[in-house]
Design a protein around this motif. Structure first.
Motif, PDB file in Angstrom:
ATOM      1  N   ALA A  49       5.942  36.087 -26.535  1.00  0.00           N
ATOM      2  CA  ALA A  49       5.711  34.956 -26.016  1.00  0.00           C
ATOM      3  C   ALA A  49       5.282  33.720 -26.770  1.00  0.00           C
ATOM      4  N   ARG A  70       3.406  30.792 -21.071  1.00  0.00           N
ATOM      5  CA  ARG A  70       2.473  30.514 -22.249  1.00  0.00           C
ATOM      6  C   ARG A  70       2.157  28.977 -22.438  1.00  0.00           C
ATOM      7  N   SER A  76      -1.664  33.643 -21.855  1.00  0.00           N
ATOM      8  CA  SER A  76      -0.417  34.047 -21.165  1.00  0.00           C
ATOM      9  C   SER A  76      -0.520  34.854 -20.116  1.00  0.00           C
TER      10      SER A  76
END
Lengths: 112, 115
Positions: A49, A70, A76
Motif C-alpha cells: 500500500a 492508505r 492503512s
C-alpha cells in the motif's frame, strides 16, 4: 524503529460479512505491507500500500476481495470482504524502517 | 524473483542439545537476510539479520546465523537450547536493489524443545 498498532487483535465473523483491519504507525512510511498467515502456514504477501495511489496486489489476491486504503503516511486499512471460512487466518501489517521490517501484532480472524 | 526454502518443517530437540535450522535462498541480486521468531499466540519478532560485513551474526539470546554466499544459505544455530526457545522460526529475504522493501518468507520451522 517503528511501532505499529493493529486492531482488532481478533474477531469472529459470520460468513458473507466484511471486516476492516486498521494499522497505525508511529512514524511516516512510504510503503505498508499486508500479509496473511493461514493456519500452520508461512506469511504470504497480500499487497503493498502506497500513500496516494492504488495498492499493488500479489498474484492470487484481488482488490474486490481485499480492498486497501492508505489515506496518509501513517495509516492503512485492509478489508476482508464477503468472508468465507477459508479466510480464517492471521492478518498482519508491516513496514520497513531502515533495513528492518516491523510487524503489527496481527489480527486473528475466524470465520464461522 | 526471490525465494526462500526452509528444509525442515519440524525440529524436535532435547533441552541443552545443539540445534540447526536450515535456510536456503534464491535471488538474482544481492539480498538482506533475516530470521524471525514467532512464539505461540504472539507476533513476529526479529531474531537477527545479515546486511553486510561479517558473515556470522548473533542474537542476544544465543542464536547465531552464518551467511554463506556460495551455498546461498543462512542457517540458524544455537549450541544449547532451552524450553523457552520453543517457537516457529521464519527465514526471510529482501532484495537490496531499489528502495522498495518487501520480505519473502520461508515456510517456517517449528522448533520444539523437549525436557
Amino acid at each position: 524503529s517503528a511501532v505499529i498498532s493493529q486492531k482488532p487483535s481478533r474477531d469472529i465473523c459470520q460468513r458473507g460479512t466484511s471486516l476492516t483491519i486498521q494499522c497505525q504507525v508511529d512514524s511516516q512510511v512510504t510503503m505498508m505491507f499486508w500479509y496473511r498467515q493461514q493456519p500452520g502456514q508461512s506469511l504470504t504477501l497480500i499487497a503493498t500500500a502506497n500513500q496516494g495511489s492504488e495498492a499493488t496486489y500479489e498474484s492470487g489476491f484481488v482488490i474486490d476481495k481485499f480492498p486497501i486504503s492508505r489515506p496518509n503516511l501513517t495509516f492503512s486499512t485492509l478489508t476482508v470482504s464477503n468472508m468465507s471460512p477459508e479466510d480464517s487466518s492471521i492478518y498482519l501489517c508491516s513496514v520497513f524502517s531502515g533495513t528492518e521490517a516491523f510487524f503489527g501484532q496481527g489480527t486473528r480472524l475466524t470465520v464461522v | 524473483a526471490q525465494s526462500v526454502t526452509q528444509l525442515d518443517s519440524q525440529v524436535p530437540v532435547f533441552e541443552e542439545a545443539p540445534v540447526e535450522l536450515r535456510c536456503n535462498y534464491s535471488s538474482s541480486v544481492s539480498v538482506y537476510l533475516f530470521w524471525y521468531v514467532q512464539y505461540p499466540n504472539q507476533g513476529l519478532q526479529l531474531l537477527l539479520k545479515y546486511l553486510s560485513g561479517s558473515t556470522l551474526v548473533e542474537s542476544i539470546n544465543g542464536f547465531e546465523a552464518e551467511f554463506n554466499k556460495s551455498q546461498t544459505s543462512f542457517h540458524l544455530r544455537k549450541p544449547s537450547v532451552h524450553i523457552s526457545d520453543t517457537a516457529e522460526y521464519f527465514c526471510a529475504v529482501t532484495e537490496i536493489s531499489g528502495s522498495a522493501r518487501q520480505l519473502t518468507f520461508g515456510s517456517g520451522t517449528q522448533l520444539t524443545v523437549l525436557p
